[in-house]
Design a protein around this motif. Sequence first.
Motif, PDB file in Angstrom:
ATOM      1  N   VAL A 114       0.807  -1.147  -0.081  1.00 16.33           N
ATOM      2  CA  VAL A 114      -0.026  -0.037  -0.036  1.00 16.33           C
ATOM      3  C   VAL A 114       0.912   1.220   0.084  1.00 16.33           C
ATOM      4  O   VAL A 114       1.809   1.334   0.878  1.00 16.33           O
ATOM      5  CB  VAL A 114      -1.018  -0.097   1.481  1.00 16.33           C
ATOM      6  CG1 VAL A 114      -1.922   1.298   1.207  1.00 16.33           C
ATOM      7  CG2 VAL A 114      -1.822  -1.283   1.301  1.00 16.33           C
ATOM      8  N   HIS A 115       0.565   2.184  -1.031  1.00 12.55           N
ATOM      9  CA  HIS A 115       1.371   3.488  -1.060  1.00 12.55           C
ATOM     10  C   HIS A 115       0.717   4.553  -0.231  1.00 12.55           C
ATOM     11  O   HIS A 115      -0.712   4.354  -0.297  1.00 12.55           O
ATOM     12  CB  HIS A 115       1.347   3.952  -2.550  1.00 12.55           C
ATOM     13  CG  HIS A 115       2.189   5.406  -2.676  1.00 12.55           C
ATOM     14  ND1 HIS A 115       3.277   5.569  -2.273  1.00 12.55           N
ATOM     15  CD2 HIS A 115       1.609   6.400  -2.891  1.00 12.55           C
ATOM     16  CE1 HIS A 115       3.836   6.756  -2.630  1.00 12.55           C
ATOM     17  NE2 HIS A 115       2.732   7.335  -3.118  1.00 12.55           N
ATOM     18  N   ILE A 116       1.072   5.438   0.525  1.00  8.80           N
ATOM     19  CA  ILE A 116       0.560   6.473   1.479  1.00  8.80           C
ATOM     20  C   ILE A 116       1.196   7.688   0.862  1.00  8.80           C
ATOM     21  O   ILE A 116       2.638   7.887   0.763  1.00  8.80           O
ATOM     22  CB  ILE A 116       0.953   5.998   2.661  1.00  8.80           C
ATOM     23  CG1 ILE A 116       0.289   7.309   3.894  1.00  8.80           C
ATOM     24  CG2 ILE A 116       2.203   6.018   3.405  1.00  8.80           C
ATOM     25  CD1 ILE A 116       0.059   6.659   5.077  1.00  8.80           C
ATOM     26  N   ASP A 117       0.389   8.785   0.812  1.00  9.22           N
ATOM     27  CA  ASP A 117       0.970   9.887   0.643  1.00  9.22           C
ATOM     28  C   ASP A 117      -0.145  11.130   0.975  1.00  9.22           C
ATOM     29  O   ASP A 117      -1.225  10.689   1.612  1.00  9.22           O
ATOM     30  CB  ASP A 117       0.998  10.537  -0.831  1.00  9.22           C
ATOM     31  CG  ASP A 117       2.191  11.236  -1.235  1.00  9.22           C
ATOM     32  OD1 ASP A 117       2.440  12.039  -0.508  1.00  9.22           O
ATOM     33  OD2 ASP A 117       2.910  10.931  -2.300  1.00  9.22           O
ATOM     34  N   ARG A 118       0.209  12.339   1.028  1.00  8.87           N
ATOM     35  CA  ARG A 118      -0.673  13.312   1.591  1.00  8.87           C
ATOM     36  C   ARG A 118      -1.490  13.819   0.492  1.00  8.87           C
ATOM     37  O   ARG A 118      -2.535  14.428   0.707  1.00  8.87           O
ATOM     38  CB  ARG A 118       0.201  14.453   2.255  1.00  8.87           C
ATOM     39  CG  ARG A 118       0.904  14.120   3.380  1.00  8.87           C
ATOM     40  CD  ARG A 118       1.312  15.340   4.333  1.00  8.87           C
ATOM     41  NE  ARG A 118       1.959  14.920   5.656  1.00  8.87           N
ATOM     42  CZ  ARG A 118       1.205  14.808   6.745  1.00  8.87           C
ATOM     43  NH1 ARG A 118      -0.171  15.230   6.833  1.00  8.87           N
ATOM     44  NH2 ARG A 118       1.547  14.613   7.743  1.00  8.87           N
ATOM     45  N   THR A 119      -1.089  13.655  -0.814  1.00  8.10           N
ATOM     46  CA  THR A 119      -1.965  13.996  -1.932  1.00  8.10           C
ATOM     47  C   THR A 119      -2.233  12.843  -2.656  1.00  8.10           C
ATOM     48  O   THR A 119      -1.524  11.844  -2.729  1.00  8.10           O
ATOM     49  CB  THR A 119      -1.184  14.978  -2.782  1.00  8.10           C
ATOM     50  OG1 THR A 119       0.120  14.613  -3.203  1.00  8.10           O
ATOM     51  CG2 THR A 119      -0.875  16.390  -1.918  1.00  8.10           C
TER      52      THR A 119
END
Length: 360
Positions: free
Chosen positions: A287-292
């Motif tokens: 799972v990739h996580i980012d603020r945008t």
Amino acid sequence: MTESLVVLDRVVKRFGTFTAVREANLTIDQGEFIAIMGPSGCGKTTTLRMLAGLEEPTEGEIRIGGKRMNTVPPHERDTPMVWQSLALFPFLNARENVEFGLKMRGVDAPTRKRRALDWLERLEIGQFAERNIETLSGGQKQRVALARSLITEPQLLLLDEPLSALDAHLVIRMQSVLTRLQRELGITFVYVTHSQSEAFAMADRVVIMAQGEIAQVGKPRDIYRAPANRFVAEFVGRNNILSGKIAGANAGFVRVETPVGTLNVQAEGTAPVTGTEASFVVAADMVHIDRTPDGAENAVQASLISEEFIGSVVTLFLEAPDGTEFKVQLQERALAALEPRTGDVFHLSWKAEDAHLLPA
């Protein structure tokens, strides 16, 4: 065609009205390192005890080297066991403990001593040969127990959670020792453990048991990435499990309507029927996580609840607006760049091919 070294053929074990092992079918080849794991009470230790001859199957057949072993007593089997408690003799020194199996076989004293000293040297504790067992550390006792079991050079060695009492740094060291010995000697190891890290680090194949049944058998990577059912998916690794209804299928992929949105999942073989219930797994490290948002086909918003540090790896626990929990695993240095705070909203995403559709 030559039969495998060990065969469990529809083996059942009952204790009164309680069934501890149900219709177990398993083959183990010569020279394999097999780990059996599962929650407490799943039947793994009972299975090991049947291989050792300490319990008799209620139904089915156990064969070792092509010979039916159901009623063969332990002392007539070439299946020594390394116990969780080690079961060393406190009134014998390290060398005498190692010699014990040869003494029971009538081997002369000079030969026993020579072979015992050789095995203690191979396990890097030759200098402690004449030491009283009670003066040795936990790791040293572990090596004495291994030497005692290996001195007879059996075809099959059984190990019942042998590292559970050791400190973490000793566990890593002993994993290396066990793996090296097993490869050098070509002895078949059957290793029972609660620890996924031990099983996945050492074994050629892993057997997952649940409520007396074998839930899945496979290589560690295959079990981790493609669990056979929901139990295995929940038991192994940091998996995200999502459920919903099949909304359609196209070119080897299916769309699943879930509480967090319609998500795409790779489907091997025949696609499920539209409208049927389905569940799929996405490993936390996929799972990739980012603020945008990153424009991925599978995207979910979720708020950070907590973090778990395990060395250089961190697991983030997040919650979607509907209450669905997500786990994201990443390196600590990536976490530092993200600068997360409890309550922050993040965008999670993953590729359809990184999701595994569970069998109906």
